[in-house]
Write a protein that holds these residues in place. Structure first.
Motif, short mmCIF file in Angstrom:
data_model
loop_
_atom_site.label_atom_id
_atom_site.label_comp_id
_atom_site.label_asym_id
_atom_site.label_seq_id
_atom_site.Cartn_x
_atom_site.Cartn_y
_atom_site.Cartn_z
N LEU A 152 0.83 -1.20 0.00
CA LEU A 152 0.00 0.00 0.00
C LEU A 152 0.87 1.26 0.00
O LEU A 152 0.81 2.07 -0.91
CB LEU A 152 -0.95 0.00 1.20
CG LEU A 152 -1.84 -1.23 1.36
CD1 LEU A 152 -2.70 -1.10 2.63
CD2 LEU A 152 -2.72 -1.45 0.14
N ILE A 206 3.80 -0.09 4.58
CA ILE A 206 2.51 -0.55 5.09
C ILE A 206 1.86 -1.48 4.08
O ILE A 206 1.80 -1.16 2.89
CB ILE A 206 1.59 0.64 5.40
CG1 ILE A 206 2.30 1.61 6.37
CG2 ILE A 206 0.28 0.16 6.00
CD1 ILE A 206 1.53 2.89 6.61
N TRP A 207 1.32 -2.61 4.56
CA TRP A 207 0.81 -3.67 3.70
C TRP A 207 -0.56 -4.15 4.18
O TRP A 207 -0.91 -4.01 5.34
CB TRP A 207 1.77 -4.86 3.72
CG TRP A 207 3.15 -4.54 3.21
CD1 TRP A 207 4.09 -3.75 3.81
CD2 TRP A 207 3.74 -5.00 1.99
NE1 TRP A 207 5.23 -3.69 3.04
CE2 TRP A 207 5.04 -4.45 1.92
CE3 TRP A 207 3.29 -5.83 0.97
CZ2 TRP A 207 5.88 -4.70 0.85
CZ3 TRP A 207 4.14 -6.07 -0.10
CH2 TRP A 207 5.43 -5.52 -0.15
N SER A 208 -1.30 -4.76 3.26
CA SER A 208 -2.52 -5.49 3.59
C SER A 208 -2.24 -6.98 3.42
O SER A 208 -1.76 -7.40 2.37
CB SER A 208 -3.68 -5.08 2.69
OG SER A 208 -4.80 -5.93 2.91
N LEU A 268 -9.32 -5.91 1.19
CA LEU A 268 -8.70 -4.83 1.95
C LEU A 268 -9.41 -4.55 3.26
O LEU A 268 -8.77 -4.08 4.21
CB LEU A 268 -8.65 -3.56 1.08
CG LEU A 268 -7.98 -2.33 1.66
CD1 LEU A 268 -6.50 -2.60 1.98
CD2 LEU A 268 -8.10 -1.15 0.70
N THR A 312 -4.31 -3.31 8.50
CA THR A 312 -3.07 -3.12 7.75
C THR A 312 -1.89 -3.17 8.72
O THR A 312 -2.00 -2.85 9.89
CB THR A 312 -3.08 -1.80 6.98
OG1 THR A 312 -3.29 -0.71 7.88
CG2 THR A 312 -4.17 -1.81 5.92
N SER A 340 -2.49 0.65 11.54
CA SER A 340 -3.86 0.67 11.02
C SER A 340 -4.14 1.87 10.12
O SER A 340 -3.96 3.02 10.52
CB SER A 340 -4.85 0.65 12.17
OG SER A 340 -6.17 0.77 11.70
N GLY A 388 -9.16 -1.70 5.88
CA GLY A 388 -8.75 -2.01 7.23
C GLY A 388 -9.84 -2.65 8.07
O GLY A 388 -10.92 -3.00 7.58
#
Length: 815
Positions: free
Chosen positions: A29, A38-40, A45, A50, A59, A75
């Motif tokens: 992301l 930052i990743w999911s 999603l 996150t 988050s 999130g």
């Protein structure tokens, strides 16, 4: 013909749909550096919180309100917990423990603990904070505690953190087991095993290497109050080199959400900006106009290492942007080093153009969803341990024509790196751009042009990879692109040289590790060799300054973010010396001249002579695959030495030293014949010399082909590829005959030895299957099991830049 049940058919269909939907083990992301990443970890999603690449929650929440009805598209709201048995983050606690294997059922409440020690948690190897210092391999722990209302506890969770392998029991029944590290605190559901009276929680942890930690407690999930918020329906997700794009249906409106980290590798000024764009495109899906607004809520966890650290938020003045920022109160700049860490200095920023009709406010994570429902945008908290930055963007009445608005998320690390005890400023900080606010303003002004450039680059990078290796190969390269870049920091040395410094993520946290640079190199050789220079410059300086005195290359420059000299306990002399010479020759090939090698010629000459003396039949030393242990007479490491010597000869030729070139070329050629003789084992080469019945990937041989050295006969390549194709498992080719695990970067190098597309794809396809089917939901791990596709170790590392090896070969061979 046997009949297939309806249920079986439906299960099969659902599995096929899932396989079609999965695009990555984790979705990038916001990706800029080891600290701002930052990743999911979910295909949807809005189904998971996150996280930072380490797995710690950072988050980002997204809500959309359509005609007063609210949907969550990004999130997941955090759970609230009530402590049943505190873990160490809430204070010390009494334990009994032993480091000697107990006899009998040590998990039983009736077990006699004679000889066990009394102590106070936390437990680990950090003498600055741990109460029980643990530096052996195993530890067994027992905690007793009373419960008076077991029937009233309905959602019990194990709160656990450990390094490395752990098993946990509650009242003698196993409730948890995991191989590897659990970063921060995992919350694990526990079935009703509490009882009134005295209860027992027991834990066994095995430290397989590196840091040590053992901590556990119990909590209860507190039921949420307030109105339920519906989930937006995610329709698709797409990943390209610089963007991750989601589409949602939110009642009577459709939303396209795009995360753009404009990491254009050929533009260092843009690449160095720590600013990502988040773009919202909204349209009516029923032909009627609807009133729409969007809320973006970012937790201040992005700016701290631990959730217990107090943060402070404030508004920042800008003539063109509305800006919020947050950072820790303490601001301990460069005070921490290591692997499983998040930044806790500098400031996170959320910015939106003034003309976007936005409202910004800060508050607590618990209050944010309700405040959006109530249209209550008053700031309720500016300082504390639960702070979020909220931005409401008002779209007004939206019809069938899409309306687009964007915002920015940035991070100012202030002082990202210490280099031989000198603190370095970010690359982006120049006489023209002195503050992060100026960077945010410039990024906003250039938004339309940058987005168009990103789209063009996305298309270009995909086409080049697809042309080189096919569609699945191209998708692997796309997955690798942002991950590799975001594992680096870009700074300038006091000597004025570019430094592109990697962090050895989830390995040992080293900075500028040479055997991480080596596998990462193809991406940078293809698109910007100057960045590869930035990966070598520090290692050259370390030797040439006299700070590193050995006659071979260093392993690393320290522990991220402190590049003050090697901290890895043992060198890899043949490995790193070969790596440095090979990569210097590759830069010369990419740039069409050996100018970069000239000022380092004395150092390269010292290293090549080490390879001549020690490299052909290596002694019992480590190589880059150090996790597999020491190995004498390593045939693949010998290949590296041979190729390194030939690369030195090639550089000498380019620098106008034909006699030197001829001398070392002859040495390398002479070694090839001996290598074939000593490693031959019928239809393949062995793992180590004169060791029949063993084998290994000879991925180091790829540089012979890529750089046109013409050392090894074609039949050696052909024999290896033919043999590899007989050794594959479901998720790839094992690294060697000792284990079934593999390194995916090395598979893509080995595959490049193939002389036809069919064999190349046969080796690549299982790696792609791993990438989209692995059960381990983390940023792409380069070390995985070929039998079940699970991560073994490592994640989010820069080495996936090595996936671009086939693109590099095609680029070099077309000249």
């Amino acid at each position: 013909m046997k009949k297939i049940s309806f249920l079986a058919v439906m299960v099969l269909i659902s599995q096929l749909v899932l396989a079609q939907e999965r695009k990555a083990p984790a979705y990038p992301l916001i990706t800029h550096s080891p600290y701002f990443s930052i990743w999911s970890t979910s295909d949807s999603l809005n189904r998971a919180t996150t996280t930072h690449w380490t797995g710690t929650k950072q988050s980002l929440l997204g809500f959309i309100k359509v005609d007063g009805k609210v949907y969550r598209f990004m999130g997941k709201e955090g759970e609230a917990y009530k402590t049943i048995l505190p873990a160490a983050d809430e204070g010390g606690y009494a334990v009994k423990y032993t480091e000697t294997a107990p006899t009998g059922d040590w998990t039983s409440p009736s077990f006699k603990t004679d000889g066990w020690k009394n102590g106070t948690g936390p437990i680990g190897d950090d003498e600055s904070k741990d109460k029980v210092i643990w530096k052996t391999r195993d530890i067994w722990i027992r905690r007793t505690f009373p419960i008076s209302n077991a029937a009233a506890i309905h959602s019990l969770m194990l709160k656990v953190s450990h390094d490395d392998d752990a098993e946990v029991y509650l009242n003698g029944e196993q409730i948890y087991q995991k191989a590897g590290v659990a970063n921060d605190y995992g919350m694990i559901p526990v079935a009703g095993k509490l009882k009134n009276g005295e209860n027992l929680l027991t834990m066994h942890v095995v430290n397989t290497g590196g840091g040590a930690r053992a901590d556990l407690g119990l909590v209860e999930v507190v039921k949420k109050k307030g109105p339920e918020i519906e989930l937006a329906e995610q329709k698709s997700v797409d990943i390209n080199a610089t963007q991750t794009i989601y589409s949602f249906t939110c009642g009577k409106a459709d939303l396209q959400l795009t995360f753009t980290s404009p990491l254009l590798i050929t533009d260092l000024a843009l690449l160095s900006r720590p600013v990502s764009y988040i773009t919202y495109s909204v349209r009516s899906n029923d032909g009627q106009p609807h009133n729409v607004k969007v809320l973006f809520s970012a937790s201040a966890d992005v700016a701290r290492n631990k959730p217990s650290q107090p943060v402070i938020a404030q508004k920042v003045t800008s003539p063109t942007l509305s800006i919020l920022r947050a950072g820790t109160v303490e601001q301990p700049i460069l005070q921490k080093k290591g692997d499983d860490l998040r930044i806790d200095w500098g400031y996170m920023y959320v910015a939106v153009p003034e003309n976007a009709h936005s409202i910004q406010y800060t508050g607590s994570s618990r209050e944010t969803p309700g405040s959006f429902l109530r249209n209550d945008t008053k700031t309720t908290a500016k300082q504390g341990t639960d702070i979020v930055l909220n931005t409401v963007i008002q779209f007004g009445m939206v019809g069938p024509t899409a309306v687009e608005k964007f915002m920015e998320m940035g991070y100012d690390e202030i002082t990202p790196i210490q280099y031989f005890h000198t603190n370095l400023k970010p690359w982006w900080q120049t006489d023209q751009l002195k503050t992060i606010v100026q960077v945010l303003e410039k990024s906003a002004m250039e938004y339309p042009a940058v987005i168009e450039r990103c789209k063009a680059f996305n298309d270009s990078i995909y086409k080049e990879a697809a042309d080189a290796g096919g569609e699945k190969y191209a998708r692997l390269c796309v997955l690798a692109y942002r991950q590799s870049i975001a594992a680096h920091a870009l700074v300038k040395s006091p000597q004025g040289e570019i430094l592109w410094l990697s962090k050895e993520n989830f390995s040992n946290g080293s900075i500028n590790t040479v055997d991480v640079t080596y596998p990462s190199a193809p991406l940078y050789l293809v698109y910007n060799p100057v960045l590869l220079e930035g990966m070598l410059n520090g290692i050259f300086y370390f030797s040439e300054s006299g700070k590193f005195k050995d006659n071979f290359a260093a392993h690393d420059l320290g522990t991220y973010p402190l590049a003050n000299g090697q901290t890895y306990g043992e060198g890899m002399p043949v490995e790193e010396s070969g790596n440095m010479i090979i990569l210097t020759a590759a830069i010369a090939k990419a740039q069409g001249n050996a100018n970069y090698a000239r000022p380092h010629w004395a150092t390269l000459s010292r290293w090549v002579n080490y390879l001549v003396d020690e490299g052909f039949d290596p002694k019992n030393q480590l190589c880059t695959d150090d996790f597999a242990g020491h190995l004498a007479r390593n045939a693949n490491l010998s290949v590296k030495a041979i190729v390194g010597i030939a690369c030195y000869a090639q550089l000498a030729e380019q620098l106008g030293e034909p006699e030197t070139a001829a001398k070392y070329r002859e040495i390398a050629k002479g070694m090839v014949g001996k290598w074939v003789q000593l490693s031959m084992d019928n239809d393949h080469s062995s793992l180590t010399f004169e060791n029949p019945g063993t084998w290994s990937q000879k991925y180091n041989m790829v540089w012979d082909k890529v750089l046109g050295l013409k050392l090894f006969p074609q039949e050696v390549y052909d024999r290896e590829i033919k043999f590899y194709l007989t050794k594959q498992n479901e998720f790839g080719l094992p690294l060697d005959s000792r284990k079934t695990y593999t390194k995916s970067d090395w598979i893509l190098w080995s595959a490049t030895l193939a002389d036809n597309q069919k064999d190349f794809e046969a080796l690549i396809d299982p790696v792609y299957k791993y990438a989209v089917e692995t059960p381990t939901r983390v940023p792409l791990s380069d070390w995985h099991e070929t039998m079940d596709g699970k991560q073994v170790g490592f994640q989010a590392r820069s080495v996936v830049g090595g996936y671009f090896m086939k693109v590099l070969y095609d680029k070099f061979s077309s000249r």
